[in-house]
Design an enzyme around this catalytic site. Structure first.
Site, short mmCIF file in Angstrom:
data_model
loop_
_atom_site.label_atom_id
_atom_site.label_comp_id
_atom_site.label_asym_id
_atom_site.label_seq_id
_atom_site.Cartn_x
_atom_site.Cartn_y
_atom_site.Cartn_z
N GLU A 295 -12.70 -2.63 -19.50
CA GLU A 295 -12.74 -4.10 -19.46
C GLU A 295 -11.42 -4.70 -19.96
OE1 GLU A 295 -14.65 -2.76 -22.38
OE2 GLU A 295 -15.27 -1.60 -20.64
N ASN B 65 -6.30 3.24 -12.23
CA ASN B 65 -5.29 2.26 -11.83
C ASN B 65 -3.91 2.85 -12.08
OD1 ASN B 65 -4.17 -0.31 -11.09
ND2 ASN B 65 -3.84 -0.74 -13.27
N GLY C 29 0.77 -1.24 0.00
CA GLY C 29 0.00 0.00 0.00
C GLY C 29 0.81 1.29 0.00
N SER C 30 1.96 1.29 -0.66
CA SER C 30 2.72 2.54 -0.65
C SER C 30 2.07 3.60 -1.54
CB SER C 30 4.19 2.31 -1.04
OG SER C 30 4.30 1.99 -2.40
N ASN C 31 1.45 3.19 -2.64
CA ASN C 31 0.70 4.16 -3.45
C ASN C 31 -0.54 4.65 -2.71
OD1 ASN C 31 1.82 4.68 -6.26
ND2 ASN C 31 2.06 2.47 -6.04
N ARG D 127 -16.16 -15.03 -8.33
CA ARG D 127 -15.61 -13.67 -8.45
C ARG D 127 -16.69 -12.61 -8.32
NH1 ARG D 127 -10.54 -12.60 -10.65
NH2 ARG D 127 -9.46 -14.52 -11.03
N ASP E 203 -5.22 -2.99 -18.48
CA ASP E 203 -4.07 -2.10 -18.76
C ASP E 203 -4.19 -1.37 -20.10
OD1 ASP E 203 -2.97 -2.90 -16.34
OD2 ASP E 203 -1.69 -4.43 -17.22
N HIS F 140 -0.07 1.60 -13.10
CA HIS F 140 0.63 0.44 -13.64
C HIS F 140 2.11 0.78 -13.80
CE1 HIS F 140 1.21 -3.26 -15.87
NE2 HIS F 140 1.95 -2.56 -16.71
N MET G 35 -4.34 -6.81 -6.81
CA MET G 35 -3.79 -7.88 -7.65
C MET G 35 -4.84 -8.90 -8.09
SD MET G 35 -0.79 -6.87 -8.03
CE MET G 35 0.01 -8.26 -8.80
C1 GRF Z 1 2.93 -0.72 -7.78
O1 GRF Z 1 4.13 -0.88 -8.49
C2 GRF Z 1 1.80 -0.47 -8.74
O2 GRF Z 1 2.18 0.23 -9.89
C3 GRF Z 1 1.38 -1.86 -9.10
O3 GRF Z 1 1.53 -2.61 -7.93
C4 GRF Z 1 2.50 -1.99 -7.08
C5 GRF Z 1 1.83 -1.73 -5.78
O4 GRF Z 1 2.70 -1.24 -4.81
N1 GRF Z 1 0.06 -1.87 -9.66
P1 GRF Z 1 2.13 -0.60 -3.48
O5 GRF Z 1 1.26 -1.66 -2.81
O6 GRF Z 1 1.35 0.62 -3.83
O7 GRF Z 1 3.33 -0.29 -2.65
#
Ligand code: GRF
Length: 197
Positions: A144, A109, A13-15, A67, A147, A111, A92
């Site tokens: 849908e 999202n 969860g760093s983002n 799902r 990426d 990426h 994920m």
């Molecule tokens: C990041 O590199 C993001 O681009 C990808 O998954 C990673 C997640 O990292 N989708 P974090 O959990 O936000 O640290």
């Protein structure tokens, strides 16, 4: 009025943290109202709580292979929190048309590559194997097609001769932490205001 944003995570969860910290600024156009994870052991859940954001797991393992049932449970949480925009941040799990359809134009999202190059997993490894001279990250709208949604913003980094997966990933991640809050703010500027109730 700040727009109400929920973040979906699966891991550290760093983002997510960078979005929560950006949103703490009174002039930022979003507030983070909820963090959800599909894994109970996601480290980001405790980080979010520590920053004062409600955070819950909705484990996909509780829904076996169904799902859609899992996504319906997520959708209930999102609705209960009055969510207007969803940010995927290291989430994920592939989404089905159900959840993507519910959030058309309102789900972003991040990426770790310069899309359309290197969609999918293991991007840093693949960039090194391809001998690419530059790499980076992309914030895009979720559609849908995985990426492939409209790009909001990209940030580039050089690939250095002595890079390993870890050094390259760290250089990209530092850019991600700047790019995601910036892209969300830019995207919100383009969104129509919700009707007054
Ligand atoms: C990041 O590199 C993001 O681009 C990808 O998954 C990673 C997640 O990292 N989708 P974090 O959990 O936000 O640290």
């Amino acid at each position: 009025m700040k727009r109400r944003v929920a973040i979906l995570i699966s891991g550290r969860g760093s983002n997510m943290r960078s979005l929560i910290e950006a949103a703490a600024d009174k002039d930022y156009p979003a507030e983070i109202v909820l963090v959800l994870s599909n894994r109970e052991d996601a480290a980001g859940l405790a980080v979010a709580r520590g920053l004062g954001v409600p955070a819950r797991a909705v484990p996909n393992k509780d829904y076996a292979a169904d799902r859609k049932a899992h996504e319906r449970a997520i959708q209930r949480e999102l609705e209960a929190a009055g969510t207007e925009i969803v940010c995927l941040a290291g989430y994920m799990r592939l989404l089905t048309d159900y959840l993507v359809g519910k959030w058309q134009g309102r789900m972003l999202n991040i990426h770790p590559s310069l899309l359309p190059l290197f969609p999918g997993l293991d991007t840093h490894k693949r960039v090194l194997e391809a001998g690419a001279g530059q790499h980076g990250c992309t914030v895009h709208v979720v559609t849908e097609k995985m990426d492939q949604g409209p790009i909001i913003l990209q940030a580039k980094v050089p690939v250095l001769n002595d890079d390993t997966e870890a050094t390259l990933a760290a250089r990209v991640l530092a850019e991600e932490h700047v790019a995601y809050p910036r892209a969300l703010a830019e995207y919100i500027k383009r969104l129509p205001r919700p009707p007054k109730s």
